[in-house]
Motif scaffolding. Structure first.
Motif, PDB file in Angstrom:
ATOM      1  N   VAL A  40       1.334  -1.496   0.196  1.00  0.00           N
ATOM      2  CA  VAL A  40      -0.513   0.222  -0.057  1.00  0.00           C
ATOM      3  C   VAL A  40       0.872   1.069  -0.194  1.00  0.00           C
ATOM      4  CG1 VAL A  40      -1.431   1.287   1.554  1.00  0.00           C
ATOM      5  CG2 VAL A  40      -1.901  -1.050   1.122  1.00  0.00           C
ATOM      6  N   VAL A  41       1.946   1.387   0.718  1.00  0.00           N
ATOM      7  CA  VAL A  41       2.843   2.257   0.776  1.00  0.00           C
ATOM      8  C   VAL A  41       3.579   2.737  -0.415  1.00  0.00           C
ATOM      9  CG1 VAL A  41       5.101   3.405   2.178  1.00  0.00           C
ATOM     10  CG2 VAL A  41       3.300   2.458   3.424  1.00  0.00           C
ATOM     11  N   TRP A  42       3.908   1.719  -1.395  1.00  0.00           N
ATOM     12  CA  TRP A  42       4.353   1.505  -2.073  1.00  0.00           C
ATOM     13  C   TRP A  42       3.902   1.969  -3.361  1.00  0.00           C
ATOM     14  CZ3 TRP A  42       3.912  -0.244  -7.047  1.00  0.00           C
ATOM     15  CH2 TRP A  42       4.747   0.559  -8.063  1.00  0.00           C
ATOM     16  N   VAL A  43       2.275   1.359  -3.621  1.00  0.00           N
ATOM     17  CA  VAL A  43       1.616   2.440  -4.541  1.00  0.00           C
ATOM     18  C   VAL A  43       1.106   3.596  -4.269  1.00  0.00           C
ATOM     19  CG1 VAL A  43      -1.007   2.067  -4.947  1.00  0.00           C
ATOM     20  CG2 VAL A  43       0.509   0.231  -5.242  1.00  0.00           C
ATOM     21  N   LEU A  44       0.605   4.049  -3.238  1.00  0.00           N
ATOM     22  CA  LEU A  44       0.581   5.801  -2.895  1.00  0.00           C
ATOM     23  C   LEU A  44       1.985   6.068  -2.894  1.00  0.00           C
ATOM     24  CD1 LEU A  44      -1.532   5.547   0.742  1.00  0.00           C
ATOM     25  CD2 LEU A  44      -2.834   5.442  -1.655  1.00  0.00           C
ATOM     26  N   ALA A  45       3.495   5.552  -2.416  1.00  0.00           N
ATOM     27  CA  ALA A  45       4.016   6.813  -2.573  1.00  0.00           C
ATOM     28  C   ALA A  45       5.131   6.690  -4.282  1.00  0.00           C
ATOM     29  CB  ALA A  45       5.437   6.630  -1.702  1.00  0.00           C
ATOM     30  N   GLU A  46       5.090   5.990  -5.011  1.00  0.00           N
ATOM     31  CA  GLU A  46       5.582   5.372  -6.024  1.00  0.00           C
ATOM     32  C   GLU A  46       4.939   5.029  -7.486  1.00  0.00           C
ATOM     33  OE1 GLU A  46       8.934   3.972  -5.765  1.00  0.00           O
ATOM     34  OE2 GLU A  46       9.451   3.841  -3.496  1.00  0.00           O
ATOM     35  N   GLY A  47       4.156   4.201  -6.853  1.00  0.00           N
ATOM     36  CA  GLY A  47       2.980   3.481  -8.378  1.00  0.00           C
ATOM     37  C   GLY A  47       2.873   4.224  -8.986  1.00  0.00           C
ATOM     38  N   LYS A  48       1.913   5.000  -7.791  1.00  0.00           N
ATOM     39  CA  LYS A  48       0.686   6.174  -9.105  1.00  0.00           C
ATOM     40  C   LYS A  48       1.487   7.240  -9.637  1.00  0.00           C
ATOM     41  CE  LYS A  48      -2.306   7.779  -6.410  1.00  0.00           C
ATOM     42  NZ  LYS A  48      -3.245   7.754  -5.486  1.00  0.00           N
ATOM     43  N   HIS A  49       3.018   7.604  -9.376  1.00  0.00           N
ATOM     44  CA  HIS A  49       3.507   8.611 -10.294  1.00  0.00           C
ATOM     45  C   HIS A  49       4.893   7.707 -11.154  1.00  0.00           C
ATOM     46  CE1 HIS A  49       2.231  10.994  -6.906  1.00  0.00           C
ATOM     47  NE2 HIS A  49       2.529   9.903  -5.752  1.00  0.00           N
ATOM     48  N   SER A  50       4.682   6.423 -10.881  1.00  0.00           N
ATOM     49  CA  SER A  50       6.163   5.963 -11.602  1.00  0.00           C
ATOM     50  C   SER A  50       5.343   5.313 -12.652  1.00  0.00           C
ATOM     51  CB  SER A  50       6.592   5.112 -10.549  1.00  0.00           C
ATOM     52  OG  SER A  50       6.355   3.953 -10.557  1.00  0.00           O
ATOM     53  N   MET A  51       4.039   5.416 -12.676  1.00  0.00           N
ATOM     54  CA  MET A  51       3.595   3.706 -13.505  1.00  0.00           C
ATOM     55  C   MET A  51       2.314   4.408 -14.157  1.00  0.00           C
ATOM     56  SD  MET A  51       3.322   0.293 -11.697  1.00  0.00           S
ATOM     57  CE  MET A  51       3.992  -1.118 -12.207  1.00  0.00           C
ATOM     58  N   GLY A  52       1.657   3.754 -15.663  1.00  0.00           N
ATOM     59  CA  GLY A  52       0.342   4.536 -16.165  1.00  0.00           C
ATOM     60  C   GLY A  52      -0.019   3.804 -15.478  1.00  0.00           C
ATOM     61  N   GLY A  53      -1.209   4.475 -15.432  1.00  0.00           N
ATOM     62  CA  GLY A  53      -2.672   3.818 -15.157  1.00  0.00           C
ATOM     63  C   GLY A  53      -2.917   2.823 -14.893  1.00  0.00           C
ATOM     64  N   GLU A  54      -2.805   1.799 -16.806  1.00  0.00           N
ATOM     65  CA  GLU A  54      -2.907   0.831 -17.446  1.00  0.00           C
ATOM     66  C   GLU A  54      -2.468  -0.689 -16.655  1.00  0.00           C
ATOM     67  OE1 GLU A  54      -3.288  -2.321 -20.923  1.00  0.00           O
ATOM     68  OE2 GLU A  54      -4.182  -0.109 -21.220  1.00  0.00           O
ATOM     69  N   ILE A 102       6.049  -6.542  -4.034  1.00  0.00           N
ATOM     70  CA  ILE A 102       6.653  -5.194  -4.565  1.00  0.00           C
ATOM     71  C   ILE A 102       8.110  -4.913  -5.847  1.00  0.00           C
ATOM     72  CG2 ILE A 102       7.780  -3.146  -3.223  1.00  0.00           C
ATOM     73  CD1 ILE A 102       6.231  -3.775  -1.247  1.00  0.00           C
ATOM     74  N   PRO A 103       8.841  -5.784  -5.217  1.00  0.00           N
ATOM     75  CA  PRO A 103      10.484  -6.244  -5.979  1.00  0.00           C
ATOM     76  C   PRO A 103       9.250  -6.249  -7.649  1.00  0.00           C
ATOM     77  CG  PRO A 103      10.532  -7.883  -4.307  1.00  0.00           C
ATOM     78  CD  PRO A 103       9.025  -7.173  -3.953  1.00  0.00           C
ATOM     79  N   ARG A 104       8.282  -7.118  -7.818  1.00  0.00           N
ATOM     80  CA  ARG A 104       8.255  -7.573  -9.114  1.00  0.00           C
ATOM     81  C   ARG A 104       7.374  -6.359 -10.117  1.00  0.00           C
ATOM     82  NH1 ARG A 104       3.793 -10.776  -9.093  1.00  0.00           N
ATOM     83  NH2 ARG A 104       3.185 -10.500  -7.182  1.00  0.00           N
ATOM     84  N   ALA A 105       6.596  -4.768  -8.745  1.00  0.00           N
ATOM     85  CA  ALA A 105       6.234  -4.499  -9.009  1.00  0.00           C
ATOM     86  C   ALA A 105       7.353  -3.198  -9.330  1.00  0.00           C
ATOM     87  CB  ALA A 105       5.061  -3.959  -7.993  1.00  0.00           C
ATOM     88  N   SER A 106       8.027  -2.739  -8.867  1.00  0.00           N
ATOM     89  CA  SER A 106       8.871  -1.760  -8.799  1.00  0.00           C
ATOM     90  C   SER A 106      10.263  -1.760  -9.643  1.00  0.00           C
ATOM     91  CB  SER A 106       9.823  -2.117  -7.212  1.00  0.00           C
ATOM     92  OG  SER A 106       9.856  -2.792  -7.094  1.00  0.00           O
TER      93      SER A 106
END
Length: 107
Positions: A40-54, A102-106
């Motif tokens: 959850v922290v990664w999505v809010l801090a990084e994921g939403k800003h570094s990835m496209g919506g899809e 998280i490692p896969r997502a980042s």
């Protein structure tokens, strides 16, 4: 950042609090809680800003699939269809998936 309760947290807390499960299952539930919170922290801090919506949607669906597996296992345990050992085995698969998320997502 506001903390929010989630279905994953609710489910993992139920598992950890159940007196019928082993200490290993309680440990796994704790690891799952930590991994879910880190996600959850990664999505809010990084994921939403570094990835496209899809792309983010696809990652979150994968995480959702893990939680669906946990929910199914818990319901099967609650109804007596699987043993506490079988719940532990299924929970371990879910937790390993969450810890690897998280490692896969980042990447």
């Amino acid at each position: 950042m506001t903390a929010r309760n989630s279905e994953a947290l609710d489910m993992l807390l139920k598992v950890a609090a159940d007196p019928r499960v082993s200490w290993r299952t309680v440990e796994l539930a704790g690891r799952g809680i930590s991994a879910d919170a880190a996600g959850v922290v990664w999505v809010l801090a990084e994921g939403k800003h570094s990835m496209g919506g899809e792309e983010l949607f696809v990652l979150l669906m994968g995480k959702g699939d893990l939680m669906d597996s946990l929910t199914e296992a818990w319901r099967s345990f609650e109804s007596g269809d699987i043993s506490s050992k079988a719940l532990e085995v299924r929970l371990e698969r879910v937790v390993l998936g969450l810890e690897d998320w998280i490692p896969r997502a980042s990447r």
